[in-house]
Enzyme design. Sequence first.
Site, PDB file in Angstrom:
ATOM      1  N   CYS A 167       0.826  -1.210   0.000  1.00  0.00           N
ATOM      2  CA  CYS A 167       0.000   0.000   0.000  1.00  0.00           C
ATOM      3  C   CYS A 167       0.861   1.261   0.000  1.00  0.00           C
ATOM      4  CB  CYS A 167      -0.867   0.041   1.247  1.00  0.00           C
ATOM      5  SG  CYS A 167      -1.833  -1.434   1.501  1.00  0.00           S
ATOM      6  N   ARG A 215       4.908   0.231  -6.096  1.00  0.00           N
ATOM      7  CA  ARG A 215       4.875  -0.615  -4.903  1.00  0.00           C
ATOM      8  C   ARG A 215       3.919  -1.789  -5.071  1.00  0.00           C
ATOM      9  NH1 ARG A 215       6.570   2.355  -0.067  1.00  0.00           N
ATOM     10  NH2 ARG A 215       5.122   1.130   1.166  1.00  0.00           N
ATOM     11  N   TRP A 265      -3.066  -2.620  -1.367  1.00  0.00           N
ATOM     12  CA  TRP A 265      -2.719  -3.987  -1.740  1.00  0.00           C
ATOM     13  C   TRP A 265      -3.471  -4.858  -0.748  1.00  0.00           C
ATOM     14  CZ3 TRP A 265      -0.162  -8.285   0.341  1.00  0.00           C
ATOM     15  CH2 TRP A 265       0.327  -9.219  -0.583  1.00  0.00           C
ATOM     16  N   ASN A 286      -1.639   1.551   6.097  1.00  0.00           N
ATOM     17  CA  ASN A 286      -0.764   0.500   5.571  1.00  0.00           C
ATOM     18  C   ASN A 286      -0.452  -0.442   6.717  1.00  0.00           C
ATOM     19  OD1 ASN A 286      -0.686   1.994   3.277  1.00  0.00           O
ATOM     20  ND2 ASN A 286       1.519   2.391   3.303  1.00  0.00           N
ATOM     21  N   GLY A 287      -0.429  -1.738   6.459  1.00  0.00           N
ATOM     22  CA  GLY A 287      -0.099  -2.702   7.506  1.00  0.00           C
ATOM     23  C   GLY A 287      -1.318  -3.522   7.867  1.00  0.00           C
ATOM     24  N   GLU A 327      17.745 -17.222  -8.634  1.00  0.00           N
ATOM     25  CA  GLU A 327      17.307 -15.868  -8.981  1.00  0.00           C
ATOM     26  C   GLU A 327      16.714 -15.848 -10.395  1.00  0.00           C
ATOM     27  OE1 GLU A 327      16.697 -13.351  -7.430  1.00  0.00           O
ATOM     28  OE2 GLU A 327      16.749 -11.678  -8.825  1.00  0.00           O
ATOM     29  N   LYS A 338      12.962 -14.588 -11.192  1.00  0.00           N
ATOM     30  CA  LYS A 338      12.687 -13.492 -12.132  1.00  0.00           C
ATOM     31  C   LYS A 338      11.665 -13.936 -13.169  1.00  0.00           C
ATOM     32  CE  LYS A 338      13.865 -10.462 -10.703  1.00  0.00           C
ATOM     33  NZ  LYS A 338      14.554 -10.518  -9.449  1.00  0.00           N
ATOM     34  N   GLU A 374       8.108 -14.342 -11.584  1.00  0.00           N
ATOM     35  CA  GLU A 374       7.412 -13.159 -11.068  1.00  0.00           C
ATOM     36  C   GLU A 374       6.935 -12.216 -12.160  1.00  0.00           C
ATOM     37  OE1 GLU A 374       9.479 -10.493  -8.350  1.00  0.00           O
ATOM     38  OE2 GLU A 374      11.376 -10.864  -9.345  1.00  0.00           O
ATOM     39  N   HIS A 421      18.575 -36.964  -8.141  1.00  0.00           N
ATOM     40  CA  HIS A 421      17.879 -37.459  -6.943  1.00  0.00           C
ATOM     41  C   HIS A 421      16.373 -37.201  -7.022  1.00  0.00           C
ATOM     42  CE1 HIS A 421      21.711 -38.383  -5.106  1.00  0.00           C
ATOM     43  NE2 HIS A 421      22.134 -37.164  -5.436  1.00  0.00           N
ATOM     44  N   LYS A 438       6.307  -4.116  -4.269  1.00  0.00           N
ATOM     45  CA  LYS A 438       7.741  -3.835  -4.210  1.00  0.00           C
ATOM     46  C   LYS A 438       8.270  -3.955  -2.782  1.00  0.00           C
ATOM     47  CE  LYS A 438      11.741  -2.508  -5.760  1.00  0.00           C
ATOM     48  NZ  LYS A 438      12.518  -3.564  -6.430  1.00  0.00           N
TER      49      LYS A 438
HETATM   50  C1  AGP Z   1      12.451  -9.664  -6.241  1.00  0.00           C
HETATM   51  O1  AGP Z   1      12.372  -9.399  -7.580  1.00  0.00           O
HETATM   52  C2  AGP Z   1      11.271  -9.345  -5.438  1.00  0.00           C
HETATM   53  N1  AGP Z   1      10.791  -8.048  -5.646  1.00  0.00           N
HETATM   54  C3  AGP Z   1      11.334  -9.768  -3.973  1.00  0.00           C
HETATM   55  O2  AGP Z   1      11.726 -11.104  -3.913  1.00  0.00           O
HETATM   56  C4  AGP Z   1      12.236  -8.931  -3.019  1.00  0.00           C
HETATM   57  O3  AGP Z   1      13.580  -9.171  -3.276  1.00  0.00           O
HETATM   58  C5  AGP Z   1      11.859  -9.291  -1.573  1.00  0.00           C
HETATM   59  O4  AGP Z   1      10.522  -8.952  -1.341  1.00  0.00           O
HETATM   60  C6  AGP Z   1      12.745  -8.621  -0.555  1.00  0.00           C
HETATM   61  O5  AGP Z   1      12.652  -7.229  -0.619  1.00  0.00           O
HETATM   62  P1  AGP Z   1      13.730  -6.311   0.096  1.00  0.00           P
HETATM   63  O6  AGP Z   1      15.030  -6.576  -0.559  1.00  0.00           O
HETATM   64  O7  AGP Z   1      13.239  -4.903  -0.103  1.00  0.00           O
HETATM   65  O8  AGP Z   1      13.742  -6.715   1.542  1.00  0.00           O
END
Ligand code: AGP
Length: 617
Positions: free
Chosen positions: A2, A27, A74, A100-101, A488, A492, A495, A511, A612
């Site tokens: 949010c 975000r 969100w 937010n939260g 990673e 990527k 997501e 395995h 984000k």
């Molecule tokens: C990665 O592309 C994501 N956006 C996500 O995994 C991110 O790295 C994770 O939420 C951690 O965020 P931060 O580094 O701000 O703590």
Amino acid sequence: MCGIIGITGREDAVEGIIRGLTRLEYRGYDSAGVVTNNGRDLRTIKRAGKLEVLRRALDEQPLAASTGIGHTRWATHGEPNDRNAHPHVDPSGRVAVVHNGIIENYQLLKAGLGDARFASDTDSEVAAHLAARELAALDEPDLLTAVRRVVSQLEGAYSLCFVALDEPDTIVVAKHEAPLIVAHADGVGYCASDVAALIEHTRQVAALLDGQIARITPEGFEVVDVDGAPVEPHRYTVDWDLDAAEKQGYDHFMLKEIHEQPQAVADTLLDRLNAPPGGGVPRLHLDELRLDEGELRRIDKVFILACGTSLHAGMVGKLAIEHWAGIPVDVEVASEFRYRDPIVDPHTLVIAISQSGETIDTIAAASHARDQRAPVISLVNVVGSTLARQADGVLYTHAGPEVAVASTKAFTTQIVGCLLLGLYLAQVRGRMYATEVSDILARLGQVPAALEQVLDLDGEVRELAERYHDSPYTMFIGRHAGLPIAMEGALKLKEISYLHAEAFPAGEMKHGPIALIEPGSLVVALAPAGHVFTKMVSNIQEVKARGAAVLAIGSQGSVVALKEHADHVLTLPEPPHELAGPVLSVVPLQLFSYHVATRRGEDVDQPRNLAKTVTVE
Ligand code: AGP
């Protein structure tokens, strides 16, 4: 997650609010809304969907006032629809709130309000009801006092932003475990969940600390604690400008940020050596260190705590710290850490890695460790963020603002930060001479130029993405420093393209996972030259023998052998140090995901369901 922006003292507050919300779009959100206070009534417009939908509604029904608050939501409690979008107004129409939260005890609080009618399914609405009730109980209307009384009843994490009909030039905000910034410039008062929303107005901001409450007016802001005693927020100057938060000609922020990596890595490496007082060989230093070196010499174990992409950077950090500093390292998903019984004591060093410095899982895990008197060093990108403030030592990555949800330049600079930490611990503990440390630093200085060469592979990567953009399942395999990069690469791809992707240690394939391979399956193998290369070649042959199409990420030293076995080889320059290899090898995978996602027409910068900055557990 949010986003919040509040403005008071500007002729057309709504226009400023919408601009601010636009800067917070990155975000991640699923609905948006705004409330204005003109002293006669609180007017609210809120809509499910993107900001564009809210903008159209505002065009049809303009709101004019000099005070207002806006929100991008969100969803956590209640589905993303108009009703559950913020702001929420109490039934008498006197108080509005955005939040937010998560207010964890909202059901109990709702029950305490008797038969009050609620207009939404959210946890947040209760805050508006409570504030209206507290205001009504006061002899003189005073939103600040009412909010102080409200927050003393709340459990959970929140940043809250209120307006009240009786105080048309006032916004009151409260913060606990979710970021909130306040500022004042040119007769206008501001608050926001993120500096990105304020940067066009001012770079002088104040981050509220947990438990702080602020009253913002066109004259300025005052900050108090829950008892009403004046307190100081964390004031600082934002060190980046508006340009850094714009696309600057790129189609997407993600692509811009991929291309910014050479500079970001160079900036993260810059000025890391200090000449000791009295002369001698320069020594590596951290940005802010509230630990003495003796304490670091007594460390016998390290925990690296992080989430998502930052966790993958931490996996490279483990290799570097164990290799250079000789300390055992565990890397752990931050959200799991405090729900088991980790063995943590004052001789355990915790390294918390986070781009935003506001990820609640990482903050909570780090403070769990601090409660057991473990020293905490944070590796963060956002200056002045919660994690940076709470840690005993900070190493900043200098990636600049990262806007795309998919983390790219933050990741490569986090790896560089981990290498610096490994060298720093080796230096402090006498495992390496200062000259050895500065020699490795000099070699790392060649990484930005090597990154430029890797970016030249973009055309080749785009062709591969064109060919495989419909591949329903992609497997990424790697060993040693290639494994975090395989993980990673898979993250990527899923997501932003929503395609199924998984990563495995290459040696684990036989395995179990190799059973998934069928003719045409795409396997991406991390196979640069190095001490595990021959093992990788065997693993590539195993999947190849079962019909997989193999895309190998190789280097100049491995390309000849790879061409015999893989269907496609992307050739990277040899890294100046094996542990810097991941900084280079992740880039083609970032580009591959980007091109697959754009080819599939997905919203690269704001992928579905993702945020984000993840400020809820
Ligand atoms: C990665 O592309 C994501 N956006 C996500 O995994 C991110 O790295 C994770 O939420 C951690 O965020 P931060 O580094 O701000 O703590």
